[in-house]
Design an enzyme around this catalytic site. Structure first.
Site, PDB file in Angstrom:
ATOM      1  N   THR A   1       6.964 -66.497 -16.923  1.00 37.24           N
ATOM      2  CA  THR A   1       6.423 -66.683 -15.569  1.00 37.24           C
ATOM      3  C   THR A   1       5.096 -65.933 -15.380  1.00 37.24           C
ATOM      4  O   THR A   1       4.857 -64.899 -16.024  1.00 37.24           O
ATOM      5  CB  THR A   1       7.464 -66.166 -14.548  1.00 37.24           C
ATOM      6  OG1 THR A   1       6.846 -65.986 -13.282  1.00 37.24           O
ATOM      7  CG2 THR A   1       8.056 -64.825 -14.952  1.00 37.24           C
ATOM      8  N   ASP A   2       4.295 -66.420 -14.438  1.00 33.24           N
ATOM      9  CA  ASP A   2       3.049 -65.716 -14.081  1.00 33.24           C
ATOM     10  C   ASP A   2       3.339 -64.334 -13.486  1.00 33.24           C
ATOM     11  O   ASP A   2       2.476 -63.466 -13.467  1.00 33.24           O
ATOM     12  CB  ASP A   2       2.198 -66.550 -13.115  1.00 33.24           C
ATOM     13  CG  ASP A   2       2.897 -66.924 -11.803  1.00 33.24           C
ATOM     14  OD1 ASP A   2       4.090 -66.600 -11.640  1.00 33.24           O
ATOM     15  OD2 ASP A   2       2.230 -67.536 -10.931  1.00 33.24           O
ATOM     16  N   GLU A   3       4.577 -64.148 -13.009  1.00 36.13           N
ATOM     17  CA  GLU A   3       4.888 -62.893 -12.306  1.00 36.13           C
ATOM     18  C   GLU A   3       4.833 -61.671 -13.227  1.00 36.13           C
ATOM     19  O   GLU A   3       4.745 -60.544 -12.758  1.00 36.13           O
ATOM     20  CB  GLU A   3       6.255 -62.990 -11.609  1.00 36.13           C
ATOM     21  CG  GLU A   3       6.294 -64.165 -10.653  1.00 36.13           C
ATOM     22  CD  GLU A   3       7.449 -64.147  -9.664  1.00 36.13           C
ATOM     23  OE1 GLU A   3       7.978 -63.062  -9.388  1.00 36.13           O
ATOM     24  OE2 GLU A   3       7.796 -65.229  -9.175  1.00 36.13           O
TER      25      GLU A   3
ATOM     26  N   TYR B   1      12.941 -58.674 -11.320  1.00 33.65           N
ATOM     27  CA  TYR B   1      12.895 -59.985 -11.993  1.00 33.65           C
ATOM     28  C   TYR B   1      11.736 -60.037 -12.982  1.00 33.65           C
ATOM     29  O   TYR B   1      11.925 -60.334 -14.171  1.00 33.65           O
ATOM     30  CB  TYR B   1      12.753 -61.109 -10.953  1.00 33.65           C
ATOM     31  CG  TYR B   1      12.313 -62.435 -11.546  1.00 33.65           C
ATOM     32  CD1 TYR B   1      13.131 -63.116 -12.444  1.00 33.65           C
ATOM     33  CD2 TYR B   1      11.071 -63.007 -11.218  1.00 33.65           C
ATOM     34  CE1 TYR B   1      12.721 -64.334 -13.008  1.00 33.65           C
ATOM     35  CE2 TYR B   1      10.669 -64.214 -11.778  1.00 33.65           C
ATOM     36  CZ  TYR B   1      11.492 -64.875 -12.661  1.00 33.65           C
ATOM     37  OH  TYR B   1      11.087 -66.067 -13.219  1.00 33.65           O
TER      38      TYR B   1
ATOM     39  N   LYS C   1      11.655 -60.324 -17.151  1.00 36.14           N
ATOM     40  CA  LYS C   1      10.977 -61.404 -17.883  1.00 36.14           C
ATOM     41  C   LYS C   1       9.916 -60.811 -18.823  1.00 36.14           C
ATOM     42  O   LYS C   1       9.755 -61.272 -19.951  1.00 36.14           O
ATOM     43  CB  LYS C   1      10.317 -62.390 -16.911  1.00 36.14           C
ATOM     44  CG  LYS C   1      11.276 -63.207 -16.057  1.00 36.14           C
ATOM     45  CD  LYS C   1      12.171 -64.150 -16.846  1.00 36.14           C
ATOM     46  CE  LYS C   1      11.439 -65.321 -17.475  1.00 36.14           C
ATOM     47  NZ  LYS C   1      12.391 -66.288 -18.106  1.00 36.14           N
TER      48      LYS C   1
HETATM   49  P1  NAD Z   1      17.322 -71.520 -12.000  1.00 43.49           P
HETATM   50  O1  NAD Z   1      17.822 -70.236 -11.430  1.00 43.49           O
HETATM   51  O2  NAD Z   1      17.300 -72.754 -11.162  1.00 43.49           O
HETATM   52  O3  NAD Z   1      18.146 -71.881 -13.315  1.00 43.49           O
HETATM   53  C1  NAD Z   1      18.528 -70.903 -14.264  1.00 43.49           C
HETATM   54  C2  NAD Z   1      19.716 -71.458 -15.030  1.00 43.49           C
HETATM   55  O4  NAD Z   1      20.075 -70.480 -16.023  1.00 43.49           O
HETATM   56  C3  NAD Z   1      20.958 -71.678 -14.151  1.00 43.49           C
HETATM   57  O5  NAD Z   1      21.495 -72.955 -14.419  1.00 43.49           O
HETATM   58  C4  NAD Z   1      21.914 -70.578 -14.582  1.00 43.49           C
HETATM   59  O6  NAD Z   1      23.277 -70.960 -14.494  1.00 43.49           O
HETATM   60  C5  NAD Z   1      21.486 -70.349 -16.019  1.00 43.49           C
HETATM   61  N1  NAD Z   1      21.815 -68.998 -16.514  1.00 43.49           N
HETATM   62  C6  NAD Z   1      21.568 -67.813 -15.913  1.00 43.49           C
HETATM   63  N2  NAD Z   1      22.018 -66.800 -16.681  1.00 43.49           N
HETATM   64  C7  NAD Z   1      22.528 -67.379 -17.801  1.00 43.49           C
HETATM   65  C8  NAD Z   1      23.138 -66.864 -18.978  1.00 43.49           C
HETATM   66  N3  NAD Z   1      23.331 -65.547 -19.146  1.00 43.49           N
HETATM   67  N4  NAD Z   1      23.530 -67.740 -19.936  1.00 43.49           N
HETATM   68  C9  NAD Z   1      23.373 -69.088 -19.786  1.00 43.49           C
HETATM   69  N5  NAD Z   1      22.827 -69.618 -18.671  1.00 43.49           N
HETATM   70  C10 NAD Z   1      22.395 -68.774 -17.697  1.00 43.49           C
HETATM   71  O7  NAD Z   1      15.864 -71.187 -12.562  1.00 43.49           O
HETATM   72  P2  NAD Z   1      14.621 -72.143 -12.833  1.00 43.49           P
HETATM   73  O8  NAD Z   1      13.746 -72.111 -11.656  1.00 43.49           O
HETATM   74  O9  NAD Z   1      15.098 -73.430 -13.362  1.00 43.49           O
HETATM   75  O10 NAD Z   1      13.892 -71.317 -13.976  1.00 43.49           O
HETATM   76  C11 NAD Z   1      14.150 -71.578 -15.362  1.00 43.49           C
HETATM   77  C12 NAD Z   1      13.297 -70.654 -16.200  1.00 43.49           C
HETATM   78  O11 NAD Z   1      11.927 -70.875 -15.899  1.00 43.49           O
HETATM   79  C13 NAD Z   1      13.570 -69.171 -15.967  1.00 43.49           C
HETATM   80  O12 NAD Z   1      13.508 -68.523 -17.210  1.00 43.49           O
HETATM   81  C14 NAD Z   1      12.425 -68.734 -15.071  1.00 43.49           C
HETATM   82  O13 NAD Z   1      12.117 -67.384 -15.260  1.00 43.49           O
HETATM   83  C15 NAD Z   1      11.309 -69.642 -15.558  1.00 43.49           C
HETATM   84  N6  NAD Z   1      10.282 -69.933 -14.553  1.00 43.49           N
HETATM   85  C16 NAD Z   1      10.617 -70.458 -13.336  1.00 43.49           C
HETATM   86  C17 NAD Z   1       9.614 -70.744 -12.430  1.00 43.49           C
HETATM   87  C18 NAD Z   1       9.931 -71.348 -11.076  1.00 43.49           C
HETATM   88  O14 NAD Z   1       9.051 -71.417 -10.218  1.00 43.49           O
HETATM   89  N7  NAD Z   1      11.140 -71.826 -10.826  1.00 43.49           N
HETATM   90  C19 NAD Z   1       8.283 -70.477 -12.741  1.00 43.49           C
HETATM   91  C20 NAD Z   1       7.973 -69.958 -13.999  1.00 43.49           C
HETATM   92  C21 NAD Z   1       8.978 -69.691 -14.894  1.00 43.49           C
END
Ligand code: NAD
Length: 329
Positions: free
Chosen positions: A126-128, A154, A158
C-alpha cells in the site's frame, strides 16, 4: 496448467482479481486461500461457483502445514499475496491481528514458497507505508525510492512485510516483486471503508461521519484498474522491483463526500456529521506512477466520475450483501 495461489481471495480486491484471472487465462488453476475473517466472505466468490478451475481453501496464511499441503497437492508456481488485516481504524484499536496476518503470515508464506519453490511471488502492499506528505507541498509525490515511514499499526505491519519480502529477494534470490497501491474503490468493498461506508449510510438515511476537518487527501483507483495491473505484473513485472500504482485521482475527503452526496441527491447540511479525527491520521498520499507507466505501458483507465456512479449503483443493487457484511462485523 498454471497453479496460482491467491491469498485473501474472499476479500474486496481478492475476489475482483479472482474473477479477472479466471477470465484472462483458461489455463489457470486458482487456489484461493482465505481465513474468512469479518472482511472475507464466500458470497464475494459466488459468481465463480461451479468453475472447476477455482479451488477455495479456508485457512490462515500463517498456517505452515496447510501451505505445505497446497504446494504438494497443486504444485503452486506463482503467488499473489493479498491476505491481510486491512482497516486502519481496527489496527488502532488492536494491532495484534495485524502483526499476525500481515507480518507473521507473510514471513511464513515466504518460507514455504522458498522451501517448495515458486516462479513468481507478488506481494501486494500500500501507499500508506510511505507515511504522509506535507499539505503545503502539492508538488511532492511518493516514488518507489521514498523511504518507508509508516504512521499507523496497519501501515507499520505492511511496511514490515515489505521489508521481509525485500530481504528474501536480496538474501535468497527469491523471485518476488512488491506493489504499492493507493486507495481502491468498487464493488464488494467491506462497508467499513470510507466510500462504501458513506454510500450505505446514505442508503439508510443516516448521516456520514467525516473525520477532522475533512481535508485529508487520498488518491483513488478503481479496483478493476488495480487488478488489471497486478495481473500484468504477475506475468511480466521485473523481479526484485517495487512498483507504485495509483489512480491519478487525488482529492480531499470533503470533495469525495460532496461527490457522493451529489450523486445520491443529498445535501451537506442534512447528511454530514463531523467526528473527531483519527489518531495519527495521515494528511496526504500521492503516487508518482512514472515507473509502472514506462515499464508496463499501464495507466488507470476508469474515470472517477463514471466509476463512482457505477459503484453507488452496485451498493444500491446489493443491499442484502452489505447488510450481511455489516452484521458479520
Ligand atoms: P479486505 O480486508 O477486503 O480483504 C482481506 C482478505 O484477507 C479477507 O478476505 C480476509 O478474510 C483475508 N485474511 C485476513 N487475514 C488472513 C489470514 N491470516 N489468512 C488468510 N486470509 C486472511 O482487504 P482488501 O482491500 O481486499 O486488500 C487486499 C490487500 O491489498 C491487502 O494486503 C491490503 O493491504 C492491500 N491494499 C488494499 C488497498 C485498498 O484500498 N483496499 C490499497 C492498497 C493495498
Amino acid at each position: 496448467m498454471r497453479a496460482i495461489l491467491l491469498t485473501g481471495a474472499a476479500g474486496f480486491i481478492g475476489c475482483n482479481l479472482a474473477r479477472l484471472i479466471l477470465r484472462a487465462d483458461p489455463s489457470v488453476r486458482l487456489v484461493a486461500l482465505d481465513k474468512l475473517t469479518y472482511a472475507g466472505s464466500l458470497a464475494n466468490l459466488e459468481s465463480l461457483k461451479g468453475d472447476p478451475r477455482l479451488i477455495f481453501v479456508h485457512g490462515d496464511v500463517a498456517d505452515s502445514p496447510l501451505l505445505e499441503r497446497l504446494w504438494a497437492e497443486h504444485g503452486i508456481g506463482e503467488v499473489l499475496h493479498l491476505a491481510a488485516e486491512s482497516h486502519v481504524d481496527r489496527g488502532i484499536l488492536a494491532s495484534g491481528p495485524f502483526v499476525h496476518s500481515n507480518v507473521v503470515g507473510t514471513q511464513i508464506l515466504l518460507d514455504v514458497a522458498r522451501a517448495r519453490g515458486v516462479r513468481r511471488f507478488v506481494h501486494v502492499s500500500t501507499d500508506e507505508v510511505y507515511g504522509s506528505l506535507p499539505e503545503d507541498r502539492p508538488d511532492l509525490k511518493f516514488t518507489e525510492s521514498t523511504p518507508l515511514s509508516p504512521n499507523s499499526p496497519y501501515s507499520a505491519s505492511k511496511a514490515a512485510a515489505d521489508c521481509l519480502v525485500r530481504a528474501y529477494y536480496h538474501t535468497y534470490g527469491m523471485p518476488v516483486l512488491i506493489t504499492r497501491c493507493s486507495n481502491n474503490y468498487g464493488p464488494h468493498q467491506f462497508p467499513e471503508k470510507v466510500i462504501p461506508l458513506f454510500i450505505t449510510h446514505l442508503l439508510q438515511d443516516k448521516p456520514v461521519p467525516l473525520y477532522g476537518d475533512g481535508l485529508n487527501v487520498r488518491d483513488w483507483i478503481h479496483v478493476e484498474d488495480h487488478c488489471q495491473v497486478l495481473w500484468e505484473l504477475l506475468n511480466r513485472g521485473r523481479t526484485g522491483e517495487v512498483y507504485n500504482i495509483g489512480g491519478e485521482c487525488e482529492m480531499t475527503n470533503r470533495a469525495l463526500t460532496e461527490t457522493i452526496l451529489r450523486e445520491m441527491g443529498r445535501t451537506w447540511e442534512s447528511s454530514v456529521r463531523f467526528v473527531p479525527d483519527r489518531p495519527g491520521h495521515d494528511r496526504r498520499y500521492a503516487m508518482d506512477i512514472t515507473k509502472i507507466r514506462r515499464e508496463m505501458g499501464w495507466s488507470p483507465r476508469r474515470r472517477f466520475d463514471e466509476a463512482i456512479r457505477e459503484t453507488i449503483a452496485w451498493y444500491r443493487d446489493h443491499e442484502s450483501w452489505w447488510r450481511a457484511a455489516i452484521q458479520s462485523s
